[in-house]
Design a protein around this motif. Structure first.
Motif, PDB file in Angstrom:
ATOM      1  N   PHE A  23       0.881  -1.165   0.000  1.00  0.00           N
ATOM      2  CA  PHE A  23       0.000   0.000   0.000  1.00  0.00           C
ATOM      3  C   PHE A  23       0.918   1.213   0.000  1.00  0.00           C
ATOM      4  O   PHE A  23       1.441   1.579   1.057  1.00  0.00           O
ATOM      5  N   ALA A  28       2.948  -4.510   3.133  1.00  0.00           N
ATOM      6  CA  ALA A  28       2.084  -5.315   3.994  1.00  0.00           C
ATOM      7  C   ALA A  28       2.311  -6.806   3.783  1.00  0.00           C
ATOM      8  O   ALA A  28       2.366  -7.575   4.736  1.00  0.00           O
ATOM      9  N   GLU A  47       1.828 -11.893  14.273  1.00  0.00           N
ATOM     10  CA  GLU A  47       1.503 -10.745  15.077  1.00  0.00           C
ATOM     11  C   GLU A  47       0.549  -9.797  14.366  1.00  0.00           C
ATOM     12  O   GLU A  47       0.415  -9.828  13.148  1.00  0.00           O
ATOM     13  N   SER A  48      -0.097  -8.957  15.141  1.00  0.00           N
ATOM     14  CA  SER A  48      -0.974  -7.936  14.577  1.00  0.00           C
ATOM     15  C   SER A  48      -0.179  -7.088  13.592  1.00  0.00           C
ATOM     16  O   SER A  48       0.930  -6.664  13.889  1.00  0.00           O
ATOM     17  N   GLY A  49      -0.738  -6.882  12.403  1.00  0.00           N
ATOM     18  CA  GLY A  49      -0.067  -6.077  11.401  1.00  0.00           C
ATOM     19  C   GLY A  49       0.924  -6.831  10.547  1.00  0.00           C
ATOM     20  O   GLY A  49       1.598  -6.244   9.701  1.00  0.00           O
ATOM     21  N   SER A  50       1.027  -8.160  10.735  1.00  0.00           N
ATOM     22  CA  SER A  50       2.005  -8.916   9.958  1.00  0.00           C
ATOM     23  C   SER A  50       1.524  -9.175   8.530  1.00  0.00           C
ATOM     24  O   SER A  50       2.298  -9.666   7.709  1.00  0.00           O
ATOM     25  N   GLY A  51       0.251  -8.877   8.230  1.00  0.00           N
ATOM     26  CA  GLY A  51      -0.228  -9.003   6.855  1.00  0.00           C
ATOM     27  C   GLY A  51      -1.198 -10.151   6.609  1.00  0.00           C
ATOM     28  O   GLY A  51      -1.528 -10.452   5.458  1.00  0.00           O
ATOM     29  N   LYS A  52      -1.690 -10.787   7.666  1.00  0.00           N
ATOM     30  CA  LYS A  52      -2.565 -11.951   7.527  1.00  0.00           C
ATOM     31  C   LYS A  52      -3.857 -11.603   6.794  1.00  0.00           C
ATOM     32  O   LYS A  52      -4.233 -12.263   5.826  1.00  0.00           O
ATOM     33  N   SER A  53      -4.551 -10.560   7.259  1.00  0.00           N
ATOM     34  CA  SER A  53      -5.817 -10.182   6.619  1.00  0.00           C
ATOM     35  C   SER A  53      -5.593  -9.740   5.185  1.00  0.00           C
ATOM     36  O   SER A  53      -6.425 -10.002   4.315  1.00  0.00           O
ATOM     37  N   THR A  54      -4.475  -9.079   4.944  1.00  0.00           N
ATOM     38  CA  THR A  54      -4.179  -8.625   3.587  1.00  0.00           C
ATOM     39  C   THR A  54      -4.044  -9.818   2.642  1.00  0.00           C
ATOM     40  O   THR A  54      -4.545  -9.794   1.518  1.00  0.00           O
ATOM     41  N   GLU A 179     -10.163 -14.373  11.549  1.00  0.00           N
ATOM     42  CA  GLU A 179     -10.445 -14.169  12.971  1.00  0.00           C
ATOM     43  C   GLU A 179     -11.934 -14.363  13.288  1.00  0.00           C
ATOM     44  O   GLU A 179     -12.566 -13.477  13.862  1.00  0.00           O
TER      45      GLU A 179
HETATM   46  N1  LIG Z   1      -5.795  -0.419   2.932  1.00  0.00           N
HETATM   47  C1  LIG Z   1      -4.609  -0.251   3.521  1.00  0.00           C
HETATM   48  N2  LIG Z   1      -3.869   0.863   3.306  1.00  0.00           N
HETATM   49  C2  LIG Z   1      -2.667   1.030   3.883  1.00  0.00           C
HETATM   50  N3  LIG Z   1      -2.090   0.148   4.721  1.00  0.00           N
HETATM   51  C3  LIG Z   1      -2.776  -0.970   4.987  1.00  0.00           C
HETATM   52  C4  LIG Z   1      -4.069  -1.228   4.421  1.00  0.00           C
HETATM   53  N4  LIG Z   1      -4.509  -2.428   4.885  1.00  0.00           N
HETATM   54  C5  LIG Z   1      -3.542  -2.881   5.698  1.00  0.00           C
HETATM   55  N5  LIG Z   1      -2.502  -2.021   5.768  1.00  0.00           N
HETATM   56  C6  LIG Z   1      -1.246  -2.209   6.527  1.00  0.00           C
HETATM   57  O1  LIG Z   1      -0.719  -3.434   6.138  1.00  0.00           O
HETATM   58  C7  LIG Z   1      -0.126  -4.130   7.222  1.00  0.00           C
HETATM   59  C8  LIG Z   1      -0.751  -5.495   7.373  1.00  0.00           C
HETATM   60  O2  LIG Z   1      -2.122  -5.347   7.793  1.00  0.00           O
HETATM   61  P1  LIG Z   1      -3.082  -6.585   8.007  1.00  0.00           P
HETATM   62  O3  LIG Z   1      -4.410  -6.032   8.361  1.00  0.00           O
HETATM   63  O4  LIG Z   1      -3.003  -7.508   6.851  1.00  0.00           O
HETATM   64  O5  LIG Z   1      -2.428  -7.284   9.267  1.00  0.00           O
HETATM   65  P2  LIG Z   1      -2.974  -8.510  10.121  1.00  0.00           P
HETATM   66  O6  LIG Z   1      -1.854  -9.490  10.190  1.00  0.00           O
HETATM   67  O7  LIG Z   1      -4.277  -8.978   9.600  1.00  0.00           O
HETATM   68  O8  LIG Z   1      -3.136  -7.835  11.548  1.00  0.00           O
HETATM   69  P3  LIG Z   1      -4.259  -8.070  12.683  1.00  0.00           P
HETATM   70  O9  LIG Z   1      -3.819  -9.296  13.431  1.00  0.00           O
HETATM   71  O10 LIG Z   1      -4.132  -6.836  13.529  1.00  0.00           O
HETATM   72  O11 LIG Z   1      -5.589  -8.216  12.004  1.00  0.00           O
HETATM   73  C9  LIG Z   1      -0.309  -3.216   8.426  1.00  0.00           C
HETATM   74  O12 LIG Z   1       0.864  -2.470   8.605  1.00  0.00           O
HETATM   75  C10 LIG Z   1      -1.456  -2.332   8.010  1.00  0.00           C
HETATM   76  O13 LIG Z   1      -1.381  -1.096   8.679  1.00  0.00           O
END
Ligand SMILES: Nc1ncnc2c1ncn2[C@@H]1O[C@H](COP(=O)(O)OP(=O)(O)OP(=O)(O)O)[C@@H](O)[C@H]1O
Ligand SMILES: Nc1ncnc2c1ncn2[C@@H]1O[C@H](COP(=O)(O)OP(=O)(O)OP(=O)(O)O)[C@@H](O)[C@H]1O
Ligand code: SF4
Ligand SMILES: [Mg+2]
Ligand SMILES: [Mg+2]
Lengths: 339, 353
Positions: A23, A28, A47-54, A179
């Motif tokens: 992004f 991500a 961990e939170s923010g590691s990119g799983k949801s992405t 989740e």
């Molecule tokens: N639409 C977006 N625009 C900019 N940055 C984004 C966007 N979506 C996610 N990010 C960033 O990408 C990184 C990964 O986010 P993601 O939501 O995939 O993490 P996650 O592993 O699912 O975390 P969590 O456990 O908190 O859900 C984070 O740094 C987040 O801030």
């Protein structure tokens, strides 16, 4: 490229090849390769923010990957629209963490659940549609009359069942569960985990189970993939990852997750990593975990460790050998932050 | 002060508690009538003890904690007694509460960002607390702030003291909150879900800091969470709440080994534990829903969901007591149930004969 035979392709429900999602300058997801066989559950932890949801959002095409390939049932869907995917008979559904936020509050539950049918190729009669909705509600353990209620009139656990029914009504071959239990009360988490286990066994869809709850992972998953700062650091079977985690981060993660058993919990030793999490804006050089790794040495700051086979699965660490042998940070005595 | 190993073996029963809560009830007046959020809660906290409060969302954990220092909105009606080192807090004048909040009882909450001032450096924020409550000079306050940051395990505290909150990670912000909370050496620290928003590896560090405060300074901690794993990790004793009431209270090992209330037992079997897998093992569910708290019935609030419930359970509310005819249960193990689970073998088998 590996020489996959047709049979092997048939067996693979999902394949990610070097998936990248940036992004702007936020890296991500930075090169994730992963495959899930038909009827298997792979947990994606980290961990939170590691990119799983992405990763999950790229698979269901809510995001356009920056680079890499997404294959579903052997077909490259990376640049297909969701409609085109359906024409290929490649159906993927997603269940989100927050059941309240992901359901349209102005729609009746029946319409929420039936919506994917309206979007599907080939119209079906209203009667058939209603029948399918009732069937699907029954399958997730909800009474048919729930169809005439609004989402806010249901409990959190019931709402999560509604979103699971909606995800399953189009008979997906692949379910992304992001989740699905984190926002639920302890006493309803069990029912959603049981439901997912039952449905998965009965219907046999493949599932990417995204969570940070390691006890849920151990309960539901066949395989585990561990993410750190946009990259996979370890993959393997559930049995192996829980019994013999190879990567220091996986070891620290397992040591840090408390277990609901006081004597056992007290006997364990958390590995204190320090909580200055590096940012996906500017990932550390070399091994991305080196800023927190208790075992880091010179090579870790300079050279990126590759994700290499270790017998059962893969690991990306300079200290882990091809047979999976390596040090265990849970054995080393890390300095406590108060000492 | 008791050593950590001693406290883990149970609360020292002979020592006077620093906090003694009796018959605490809280109701809210809302548009749709009166809500009974907390109903007749009893709990104690011994010096240097960590007591965990567990229960579902909405069962009254936060309201119980906030009522102690008068932090609830005006729509709340609080009754009962809460004595902090002998001083009654319930109904006390604002001046007494303000003094208590500065010196003897301190809070940390789940979201540190909303409690920190974004335009002040962490050093200034901690320093202000010290200047106001302890009359330290600005220079002394800053030096003390650095000490406190060191105490809560923030690396390079001399640099970090000049950081703004947004320059810190979530885990470090929570450490700053803890540093502010313990700045004036409170007797009681209330930690309301302090690690819920954090990653497990970061959580482990925060739990370590809290345990360290107890061990080094003898701080008593009321720890609120819904995570049984966290309870198993930090608590000496546990209070289980359900629908506004305390349903069970026991030393941590005792509670996990011999849960007596059917809700507690249900929570424990519903939680996935190491070694369990869907292929071979089904999680036991607690059927039904948490009741609405509009009025507390003259019945056990868990009766509707309980497999052991009978006419007695539906007709009158059981009191929290240790006076039950279960041999295995220790005197410091209290339960509010007409038909406690009993010894482990008789548990989870539906109604008792
Ligand atoms: N639409 C977006 N625009 C900019 N940055 C984004 C966007 N979506 C996610 N990010 C960033 O990408 C990184 C990964 O986010 P993601 O939501 O995939 O993490 P996650 O592993 O699912 O975390 P969590 O456990 O908190 O859900 C984070 O740094 C987040 O801030
Ligand atoms: N200001 C208020 N007005 C009306 N009702 C309130 C108010 N604050 C809390 N309540 C109600 O009191 C009950 C107890 O709330 P409390 O915040 O103590 O729950 P909790 O156990 O801390 O839950 P959680 O785990 O979700 O934080 C809930 O039913 C809540 O809706
Ligand atoms: S047995 Fe009766 S009193 Fe005990 S938990 Fe069940 S319903 Fe409540
Ligand atoms: Mg996520
Ligand atoms: Mg709360």
């Amino acid at each position: 490229m590996k020489p996959d035979t047709d049979v092997a392709l048939e067996e693979v429900a999902l394949e990610l090849e070097d998936l990248v999602m940036h992004f702007g300058s936020v890296r991500a997801v930075d090169g994730v390769s992963l495959s899930i066989r038909k009827g298997q559950v792979t947990a994606l932890v980290g961990e939170s923010g590691s990119g799983k949801s992405t990763v999950g959002r790229c698979i269901v095409r809510l995001l356009e990957p920056t680079a890499g390939v997404v294959r579903i049932g052997g077909v490259d869907v990376t640049h297909l629209s969701r409609r085109q995917m359906r024409r290929h008979g490649k159906e993927v559904s997603i269940v989100f963490q927050d059941p309240a936020g992901s359901l349209d509050p102005r729609m009746l539950v029946g319409d929420v659940v039936g919506e994917p049918l309206r979007l599907q190729a080939g119209r079906i009669s209203r009667r058939d549609r209603e029948e399918r909705i009732n069937e699907e509600l029954g399958r997730v353990g909800l009474r048919a009359e729930v169809a005439r209620r609004y989402p806010h009139e249901l409990s959190g656990g019931q709402r999560q069942r509604v979103s699971i029914a909606r995800a399953l009504i189009s008979s997906p071959s692949l379910l992304i569960a992001d989740e699905p239990t984190s926002a639920l009360d302890v006493s309803v988490q069990a029912s959603v985990l049981n439901l997912l286990a039952d449905l998965q066994r009965d219907i046999g869809f493949a599932c990417l189970f995204i969570t940070h709850d390691l006890s849920a992972v151990e309960y539901l998953a066949d395989d585990v993939a561990v993410m750190y700062l946009g990259q996979l650091v370890e993959k393997g079977s559930r049995e192996r990852v829980f019994a013999r985690p190879a990567h220091p981060y996986t070891q620290a993660l397992l040591a840090a997750a408390p277990v609901a058993d006081p004597p056992r919990q007290r006997a364990r030793k958390a590995v204190l990593l320090g909580d200055d999490l590096p940012s996906a804006l500017d990932p550390p050089s070399g091994c991305r975990f080196h800023t927190r790794c208790p075992l880091a040495f010179d090579r870790c700051t300079a050279e990126v460790p590759q994700l290499l086979g270790i017998g059962d699965g893969d690991a990306a660490c300079h200290l882990v050998g091809p047979d999976g042998a390596g040090p265990d940070v849970r054995q080393t005595n890390s300095a406590g932050s108060l000492q | 002060m008791t050593s950590p190993t001693q406290t883990h073996l149970g609360a020292p029963q002979d020592v006077a508690p620093v906090l003694d809560v009796r018959g605490l009830s809280v109701t809210f007046t809302t548009e749709s009538g009166t809500v009974s959020a907390v109903d007749n809660v009893d709990l104690t906290l011994a010096p240097g003890e960590i007591v965990g409060i567990v229960g579902e969302s909405g069962c009254g954990k936060s309201v119980t904690a906030m009522s102690l220092a008068g932090l609830l909105p005006r729509s709340a009606r609080v009754s009962g007694s809460a004595r902090l080192q002998g001083t009654e807090l319930i109904g006390a004048p604002e001046s007494v509460l303000r003094a208590a909040r500065g010196q003897s009882i301190a809070y940390i909450f789940q979201e540190p960002m909303s409690s920190l001032n974004p335009v002040l450096t962490v050093g200034r924020q901690i320093g202000e607390v010290l200047q106001v409550h302890q009359g330290l000079s600005r220079k002394k306050a800053r030096a003390r702030a650095v000490e406190l940051l060191t105490l809560v395990g923030i690396p390079s505290p001399l640099q970090r003291v000049d950081n703004y909150p947004h320059q810190l990670s979530g885990g470090m912000r929570q450490r700053v909150m803890i540093a502010m909370a313990v700045a004036c050496g409170p007797t009681v620290l209330v930690a309301d879900e302090p690690t819920t928003a954090l990653d497990v590896t970061v959580q482990a560090g925060i739990l370590d800091v809290l345990r360290g405060l107890r061990d080094r300074l003898g701080t008593s901690i009321l720890f609120i969470t819904h995570d049984l794993g966290v309870i198993a990790d930090v608590a000496d004793r546990v209070v289980v709440m359900y629908a506004g009431r305390v349903v069970e209270r026991a030393p941590v090992d005792e509670l996990f080994a011999h849960p007596q209330h059917h809700y507690t037992a249900g929570l424990l079997v519903a939680t996935p534990t190491p070694g369990r897998h869907a292929g071979t093992d089904r999680l036991q569910e607690i059927p039904g829903l948490v009741p609405v708290l509009s009025t507390q019935p003259d019945a056990c609030t868990f009766a509707e969901r309980c497999s052991a419930a009978d006419a007695q359970c539906l007709g009158s509310a059981p009191a929290l007591s240790s006076d039950h005819d279960v041999v295995a249960v220790r005197p410091d193990h209290l339960v509010a149930c007409w038909h406690p689970c009993g010894n482990p073998s008789a548990r989870h088998q539906g109604s008792r004969a």
